[in-house]
Design a protein around this motif. Structure first.
Motif, PDB file in Angstrom:
ATOM      1  N   MET A   8       0.821  -1.211   0.000  1.00 50.48           N
ATOM      2  CA  MET A   8       0.000   0.000   0.000  1.00 50.48           C
ATOM      3  C   MET A   8       0.853   1.259   0.000  1.00 50.48           C
ATOM      4  SD  MET A   8      -3.088  -1.092   2.566  1.00 50.48           S
ATOM      5  CE  MET A   8      -3.971   0.431   2.275  1.00 50.48           C
ATOM      6  N   LEU A   9       2.107   1.138   0.459  1.00 46.26           N
ATOM      7  CA  LEU A   9       2.989   2.297   0.348  1.00 46.26           C
ATOM      8  C   LEU A   9       3.396   2.551  -1.100  1.00 46.26           C
ATOM      9  CD1 LEU A   9       5.344   1.807   3.428  1.00 46.26           C
ATOM     10  CD2 LEU A   9       3.525   3.488   3.147  1.00 46.26           C
ATOM     11  N   TYR A  10       3.401   1.480  -1.894  1.00 43.72           N
ATOM     12  CA  TYR A  10       3.782   1.580  -3.298  1.00 43.72           C
ATOM     13  C   TYR A  10       2.488   1.640  -4.109  1.00 43.72           C
ATOM     14  CZ  TYR A  10       6.659   0.774  -7.422  1.00 43.72           C
ATOM     15  OH  TYR A  10       7.316   0.904  -8.616  1.00 43.72           O
ATOM     16  N   ARG A  11       2.040   2.849  -4.429  1.00 46.32           N
ATOM     17  CA  ARG A  11       0.710   3.050  -4.983  1.00 46.32           C
ATOM     18  C   ARG A  11       0.638   2.679  -6.460  1.00 46.32           C
ATOM     19  NH1 ARG A  11      -2.629   3.430  -0.649  1.00 46.32           N
ATOM     20  NH2 ARG A  11      -1.728   4.780   0.929  1.00 46.32           N
ATOM     21  N   GLU A  12      -0.312   1.770  -6.781  1.00 46.01           N
ATOM     22  CA  GLU A  12      -0.609   1.449  -8.168  1.00 46.01           C
ATOM     23  C   GLU A  12      -2.102   1.471  -8.455  1.00 46.01           C
ATOM     24  OE1 GLU A  12       1.196  -1.972  -9.916  1.00 46.01           O
ATOM     25  OE2 GLU A  12       2.925  -1.863  -8.610  1.00 46.01           O
ATOM     26  N   ALA A  13      -2.910   1.569  -7.429  1.00 50.38           N
ATOM     27  CA  ALA A  13      -4.356   1.530  -7.612  1.00 50.38           C
ATOM     28  C   ALA A  13      -4.809   2.707  -8.481  1.00 50.38           C
ATOM     29  CB  ALA A  13      -5.060   1.575  -6.256  1.00 50.38           C
ATOM     30  N   GLY A  14      -5.641   2.410  -9.460  1.00 54.34           N
ATOM     31  CA  GLY A  14      -6.160   3.458 -10.334  1.00 54.34           C
ATOM     32  C   GLY A  14      -5.178   3.913 -11.401  1.00 54.34           C
ATOM     33  N   ASP A  15      -4.037   3.263 -11.504  1.00 55.26           N
ATOM     34  CA  ASP A  15      -3.028   3.648 -12.493  1.00 55.26           C
ATOM     35  C   ASP A  15      -3.156   2.699 -13.688  1.00 55.26           C
ATOM     36  OD1 ASP A  15      -0.914   4.685 -13.831  1.00 55.26           O
ATOM     37  OD2 ASP A  15       0.604   4.190 -12.338  1.00 55.26           O
ATOM     38  N   PHE A  16      -3.652   3.200 -14.804  1.00 57.69           N
ATOM     39  CA  PHE A  16      -3.850   2.350 -15.971  1.00 57.69           C
ATOM     40  C   PHE A  16      -3.480   3.132 -17.229  1.00 57.69           C
ATOM     41  CE2 PHE A  16      -7.755   4.545 -14.982  1.00 57.69           C
ATOM     42  CZ  PHE A  16      -8.170   5.066 -16.203  1.00 57.69           C
ATOM     43  N   LEU A  51       2.025  -4.623  -0.885  1.00 58.25           N
ATOM     44  CA  LEU A  51       1.009  -5.276  -0.060  1.00 58.25           C
ATOM     45  C   LEU A  51       1.029  -4.845   1.403  1.00 58.25           C
ATOM     46  CD1 LEU A  51       1.282  -8.928  -1.432  1.00 58.25           C
ATOM     47  CD2 LEU A  51      -0.427  -7.208  -1.991  1.00 58.25           C
ATOM     48  N   TRP A  52       2.029  -4.054   1.793  1.00 58.85           N
ATOM     49  CA  TRP A  52       2.105  -3.641   3.199  1.00 58.85           C
ATOM     50  C   TRP A  52       0.862  -2.863   3.596  1.00 58.85           C
ATOM     51  CZ3 TRP A  52       2.030   0.757   6.116  1.00 58.85           C
ATOM     52  CH2 TRP A  52       2.547   0.646   7.434  1.00 58.85           C
ATOM     53  N   PRO A  53       0.283  -3.080   4.795  1.00 54.93           N
ATOM     54  CA  PRO A  53       0.784  -3.882   5.928  1.00 54.93           C
ATOM     55  C   PRO A  53       0.233  -5.298   5.944  1.00 54.93           C
ATOM     56  CG  PRO A  53      -1.079  -2.593   6.634  1.00 54.93           C
ATOM     57  CD  PRO A  53      -0.885  -2.286   5.170  1.00 54.93           C
ATOM     58  N   PHE A  54      -0.322  -5.765   4.824  1.00 54.01           N
ATOM     59  CA  PHE A  54      -0.881  -7.112   4.796  1.00 54.01           C
ATOM     60  C   PHE A  54       0.229  -8.119   4.571  1.00 54.01           C
ATOM     61  CE2 PHE A  54      -4.138  -4.192   3.118  1.00 54.01           C
ATOM     62  CZ  PHE A  54      -5.076  -4.344   4.134  1.00 54.01           C
ATOM     63  N   PRO A  55       0.068  -9.347   5.007  1.00 57.74           N
ATOM     64  CA  PRO A  55       1.131 -10.348   4.851  1.00 57.74           C
ATOM     65  C   PRO A  55       1.352 -10.684   3.381  1.00 57.74           C
ATOM     66  CG  PRO A  55      -0.867 -11.370   5.667  1.00 57.74           C
ATOM     67  CD  PRO A  55      -1.099  -9.892   5.708  1.00 57.74           C
TER      68      PRO A  55
END
Length: 358
Positions: free
Chosen positions: A1-9, A353-357
């Motif tokens: 989540m620190l490395y943002r890719e959501a909504g990037d297309f 994926l942080w903070p998820f495993p």
């Protein structure tokens, strides 16, 4: 989540095939370039330039050149120091023969001359490979150093056998000589480093880069599917030697100012650049910068901590540097053959994926 890719297309093929298709990557590299171009020149001094920034920038260009040949095309080379010497002496002859020409032109022409020499010594790669090619390039290393020592025309018949860079300016700003400004030499090398990285990045992602990687992975299969091994190997030697020649020209003219070929461009220099791409990561442009930064900063850090803070003798610090570098090479070759670049890729995957495993 620190490395943002959501909504990037991407909506077009050019957007999808650009060097950094992820917006977060583009902004990060733009920020690094902004700091390098617009901030660092105003805060650096001679010590920072001569100890860290200039060696880092010049070695990064040399590492890019060697990585194209070894990491992308799979052609082992131990002649990097000799090809850097070709770039240095070509730049010296051009500077003394055409004093009115810009230093930019001198450095680029020196790279072109080194590319021609690299193609000449790359001809054995058409028949031999692996250990035998390494021995052939090692022979080129010793031959080139011997030639520059013995043929006095290369150093303008100087009694000492040493070449000294005359004062030359670009746009009225001194680039070579004893009276240069730290920010001017830094920016001059930075321009070549950025241009080299952009050119190498685009070459390795294009048709030529795919041919190199096909030859690296399995040359017989590559030839069967239509890759011309003659063209692929010789272009790899040419492009690699061009970048190495540019780094040699900058190393002599802008960084050192005076060179004696046996001491500066000996076999130690070839192994140093090879260690950079092994530690940084074979087949990675980012790995060239990571390896160069590591091997440039390590001696400085050991000197500050060992010699200045702990009071260790300088010879102990120098030997400790060799021990650490040798140990890291063994560790990387066994545990992580793709070097620091792969560790950075793994870190980015975890940040996604942080903070998820994971």
């Amino acid at each position: 989540m620190l490395y943002r890719e959501a909504g990037d297309f991407s909506t077009t093929y050019p957007q999808d095939s650009q060097t950094f298709p992820i917006r977060f990557d583009r902004y990060r590299y733009y920020a690094v370039l902004f700091i390098a171009i617009c901030v660092i020149p105003f805060v650096i001094n001679d010590y920072w330039v001569n100890s860290i920034f200039m060696p880092f920038l010049i070695y990064s260009i040399a590492a890019i050149g060697l990585n194209i040949l070894v990491g992308y095309c799979g052609q082992v080379s131990l002649g990097t120091g000799g090809f850097m010497a070709v770039g240095a002496y070509a730049c010296y002859k051009l500077m003394t023969s055409f004093p009115e020409v810009s230093m930019f032109i001198h450095v680029i022409l020196a790279g072109g001359i080194t590319a021609a020499v690299g193609v000449l010594f790359g001809l054995p790669s058409l028949r031999i490979k692996g250990f035998y090619l390494a021995v052939a390039t090692l022979a080129a290393q010793f031959f080139l150093v011997w030639m520059f020592n013995k043929v006095s025309w290369f150093y303008n018949y100087s009694a000492s056998g040493q070449i000294n860079a005359p004062e030359r300016d670009t746009f009225g700003i001194l680039i070579t000589g004893p009276n240069t400004e730290a920010w001017a030499t830094y920016l001059f090398c930075l321009i070549f480093t950025i241009a080299s990285a952009v050119i190498a990045r685009n070459l390795t992602r294009g048709a030529m880069g795919r041919q190199w990687m096909a030859i690296r992975d399995m040359d017989i299969a590559a030839e069967i599917i239509g890759v011309n091994p003659l063209k692929a190997k010789l272009t790899a030697f040419a492009v690699s030697s061009f970048f190495v020649g540019v780094s040699g020209a900058l190393f002599f003219a802008v960084y050192l100012g005076a060179v004696e070929v046996g001491e500066v461009f000996g076999i130690t220099k070839s192994f140093l650049v090879l260690f950079m791409i092994i530690i940084g990561g074979l087949g990675s442009i980012f790995g060239c910068f990571a390896g160069a930064a590591f091997l440039v900063l390590l001696p400085v850090a050991l000197k500050v901590v060992g010699a200045d803070m702990l009071g260790w003798p300088t010879d102990i610090v120098a030997h400790l540097n060799l021990v650490i570098v040798g140990g890291l090479i063994v560790i990387f070759l066994i545990a992580e053959p793709h070097g620091l670049a792969q560790l950075w890729r793994v870190t980015k995957e975890k940040l996604r994926l942080w903070p998820f495993p994971h």
